[in-house]
Design a protein around this motif. Structure first.
Motif, PDB file in Angstrom:
ATOM      1  N   ASN A  97       4.597  -2.113  -1.162  1.00 21.74           N
ATOM      2  CA  ASN A  97       4.648  -0.863  -0.403  1.00 21.74           C
ATOM      3  C   ASN A  97       3.988  -0.993   0.973  1.00 21.74           C
ATOM      4  OD1 ASN A  97       5.265   1.908  -0.073  1.00 21.74           O
ATOM      5  ND2 ASN A  97       3.222   2.486  -0.777  1.00 21.74           N
ATOM      6  N   LEU A  98       3.240  -2.071   1.194  1.00 18.53           N
ATOM      7  CA  LEU A  98       2.554  -2.280   2.472  1.00 18.53           C
ATOM      8  C   LEU A  98       3.529  -2.664   3.571  1.00 18.53           C
ATOM      9  CD1 LEU A  98      -0.640  -4.347   1.614  1.00 18.53           C
ATOM     10  CD2 LEU A  98      -0.566  -2.091   2.669  1.00 18.53           C
ATOM     11  N   VAL A  99       3.347  -2.079   4.742  1.00 14.04           N
ATOM     12  CA  VAL A  99       4.100  -2.464   5.931  1.00 14.04           C
ATOM     13  C   VAL A  99       3.211  -3.335   6.812  1.00 14.04           C
ATOM     14  CG1 VAL A  99       5.241  -1.626   8.025  1.00 14.04           C
ATOM     15  CG2 VAL A  99       5.511  -0.389   5.862  1.00 14.04           C
ATOM     16  N   GLU A 100       1.965  -2.868   7.043  1.00 12.55           N
ATOM     17  CA  GLU A 100       1.045  -3.599   7.913  1.00 12.55           C
ATOM     18  C   GLU A 100      -0.394  -3.214   7.590  1.00 12.55           C
ATOM     19  OE1 GLU A 100       0.125  -4.146  12.714  1.00 12.55           O
ATOM     20  OE2 GLU A 100       1.768  -2.861  12.065  1.00 12.55           O
ATOM     21  N   ILE A 101      -1.286  -4.198   7.616  1.00  9.85           N
ATOM     22  CA  ILE A 101      -2.718  -3.948   7.481  1.00  9.85           C
ATOM     23  C   ILE A 101      -3.319  -4.031   8.881  1.00  9.85           C
ATOM     24  CG2 ILE A 101      -4.909  -4.787   6.560  1.00  9.85           C
ATOM     25  CD1 ILE A 101      -3.385  -5.742   4.093  1.00  9.85           C
ATOM     26  N   HIS A 102      -3.983  -2.941   9.291  1.00 11.27           N
ATOM     27  CA  HIS A 102      -4.556  -2.858  10.628  1.00 11.27           C
ATOM     28  C   HIS A 102      -6.022  -3.285  10.643  1.00 11.27           C
ATOM     29  CE1 HIS A 102      -0.891  -0.716  11.637  1.00 11.27           C
ATOM     30  NE2 HIS A 102      -1.118   0.066  10.599  1.00 11.27           N
ATOM     31  N   TYR A 124       1.865   2.204   5.073  1.00  7.91           N
ATOM     32  CA  TYR A 124       2.635   2.086   3.839  1.00  7.91           C
ATOM     33  C   TYR A 124       4.043   2.628   4.060  1.00  7.91           C
ATOM     34  CZ  TYR A 124      -1.971   1.514   1.738  1.00  7.91           C
ATOM     35  OH  TYR A 124      -3.233   1.071   1.424  1.00  7.91           O
ATOM     36  N   LYS A 125       4.986   2.113   3.297  1.00 11.26           N
ATOM     37  CA  LYS A 125       6.366   2.591   3.378  1.00 11.26           C
ATOM     38  C   LYS A 125       6.460   4.064   3.023  1.00 11.26           C
ATOM     39  CE  LYS A 125       8.260  -1.913   2.084  1.00 11.26           C
ATOM     40  NZ  LYS A 125       8.846  -2.691   0.983  1.00 11.26           N
ATOM     41  N   ASP A 126       5.718   4.502   2.012  1.00 16.31           N
ATOM     42  CA  ASP A 126       5.862   5.871   1.510  1.00 16.31           C
ATOM     43  C   ASP A 126       4.861   6.878   2.071  1.00 16.31           C
ATOM     44  OD1 ASP A 126       3.605   4.963   0.189  1.00 16.31           O
ATOM     45  OD2 ASP A 126       4.271   5.586  -1.801  1.00 16.31           O
ATOM     46  N   MET A 127       3.810   6.414   2.790  1.00 23.67           N
ATOM     47  CA  MET A 127       2.786   7.348   3.272  1.00 23.67           C
ATOM     48  C   MET A 127       2.494   7.242   4.762  1.00 23.67           C
ATOM     49  SD  MET A 127      -0.153   7.189   0.309  1.00 23.67           S
ATOM     50  CE  MET A 127      -0.472   5.437   0.494  1.00 23.67           C
ATOM     51  N   GLY A 128       3.059   6.242   5.426  1.00 27.59           N
ATOM     52  CA  GLY A 128       2.696   6.020   6.817  1.00 27.59           C
ATOM     53  C   GLY A 128       1.324   5.360   6.898  1.00 27.59           C
ATOM     54  N   ARG A 129       0.669   5.553   8.030  1.00 28.38           N
ATOM     55  CA  ARG A 129      -0.639   4.925   8.231  1.00 28.38           C
ATOM     56  C   ARG A 129      -1.738   5.752   7.580  1.00 28.38           C
ATOM     57  NH1 ARG A 129      -2.940   2.198  13.794  1.00 28.38           N
ATOM     58  NH2 ARG A 129      -4.896   1.454  12.895  1.00 28.38           N
ATOM     59  N   VAL A 130      -2.574   5.066   6.797  1.00 25.89           N
ATOM     60  CA  VAL A 130      -3.652   5.711   6.068  1.00 25.89           C
ATOM     61  C   VAL A 130      -4.907   4.854   6.199  1.00 25.89           C
ATOM     62  CG1 VAL A 130      -4.464   6.470   3.801  1.00 25.89           C
ATOM     63  CG2 VAL A 130      -2.051   6.694   4.377  1.00 25.89           C
ATOM     64  N   ALA A 131      -6.014   5.497   6.561  1.00 28.16           N
ATOM     65  CA  ALA A 131      -7.319   4.835   6.561  1.00 28.16           C
ATOM     66  C   ALA A 131      -8.117   5.389   5.391  1.00 28.16           C
ATOM     67  CB  ALA A 131      -8.049   5.087   7.874  1.00 28.16           C
ATOM     68  N   MET A 132      -8.737   4.511   4.630  1.00 27.35           N
ATOM     69  CA  MET A 132      -9.505   4.986   3.488  1.00 27.35           C
ATOM     70  C   MET A 132     -10.723   4.102   3.252  1.00 27.35           C
ATOM     71  SD  MET A 132      -7.133   3.749   0.277  1.00 27.35           S
ATOM     72  CE  MET A 132      -8.391   3.963  -0.964  1.00 27.35           C
ATOM     73  N   ASN A 133     -11.723   4.701   2.666  1.00 24.97           N
ATOM     74  CA  ASN A 133     -12.905   3.999   2.183  1.00 24.97           C
ATOM     75  C   ASN A 133     -13.040   4.334   0.712  1.00 24.97           C
ATOM     76  OD1 ASN A 133     -14.123   2.700   4.511  1.00 24.97           O
ATOM     77  ND2 ASN A 133     -14.353   4.771   5.309  1.00 24.97           N
ATOM     78  N   GLU A 134     -13.494   3.353  -0.054  1.00 25.41           N
ATOM     79  CA  GLU A 134     -13.637   3.598  -1.482  1.00 25.41           C
ATOM     80  C   GLU A 134     -14.865   2.886  -2.024  1.00 25.41           C
ATOM     81  OE1 GLU A 134     -10.330   1.976  -3.734  1.00 25.41           O
ATOM     82  OE2 GLU A 134     -10.206   0.270  -2.400  1.00 25.41           O
ATOM     83  N   ILE A 135     -15.354   3.421  -3.120  1.00 26.90           N
ATOM     84  CA  ILE A 135     -16.380   2.739  -3.896  1.00 26.90           C
ATOM     85  C   ILE A 135     -15.665   2.163  -5.105  1.00 26.90           C
ATOM     86  CG2 ILE A 135     -18.463   2.977  -5.289  1.00 26.90           C
ATOM     87  CD1 ILE A 135     -19.289   5.258  -3.401  1.00 26.90           C
ATOM     88  N   CYS A 136     -15.773   0.860  -5.260  1.00 28.99           N
ATOM     89  CA  CYS A 136     -15.130   0.152  -6.362  1.00 28.99           C
ATOM     90  C   CYS A 136     -16.217  -0.217  -7.364  1.00 28.99           C
ATOM     91  CB  CYS A 136     -14.450  -1.112  -5.851  1.00 28.99           C
ATOM     92  SG  CYS A 136     -13.395  -0.834  -4.409  1.00 28.99           S
TER      93      CYS A 136
END
Length: 123
Positions: A61-66, A90-102
């Motif tokens: 689903n990835l188009v590009e990682i910025h 992403y193909k289905d969401m456009g550009r998204v910036a996110m931070n997460e705790i894993c």
């Protein structure tokens, strides 16, 4: 490997973008992966093969990682957490910036449980 070694290895591989290798090396065959709070049935993925399929679907689903970031692990017993960030299109969401705790649990020298906590759209 102990929990600290597994945490360091995961961070190393993620910083290099080697997510597939991280799963091959570090995950248990019966690992469980949970997105967000895990309240929806599709948020819980059980078993190594299913986790690999989920990862492949994400990658497809990835188009590009910025840009992205991987913090230092915090270890407590058989658990560790890492802050990660990703700015991607992403193909289905456009550009998204996110931070997460894993958050990860180690059992018998392998990652047996992972859970991701995040809000979409915040850098």
């Amino acid at each position: 490997m102990d929990t600290r070694q597994i945490a360091q290895r995961l961070v190393e591989l993620c910083r290099e973008g080697k997510y597939d290798q991280a799963q091959q090396e570090l995950y248990a065959s019966d690992a469980v992966s949970i997105e967000g709070d895990g309240q929806k049935a599709e948020a819980v993925t059980r078993g190594f093969d299913a986790i690999r399929t989920k990862s492949k679907e994400w990658a497809d689903n990835l188009v590009e990682i910025h840009g992205g970031s991987v913090g230092e692990p915090i270890v407590a017993g058989n658990w560790f957490s890492v802050v990660m960030g990703l700015d991607a299109t992403y193909k289905d969401m456009g550009r998204v910036a996110m931070n997460e705790i894993c958050v990860y649990q180690v059992r018998d020298g392998k990652i047996a449980h992972e859970q991701f906590f995040y809000d979409m759209g915040g850098a």
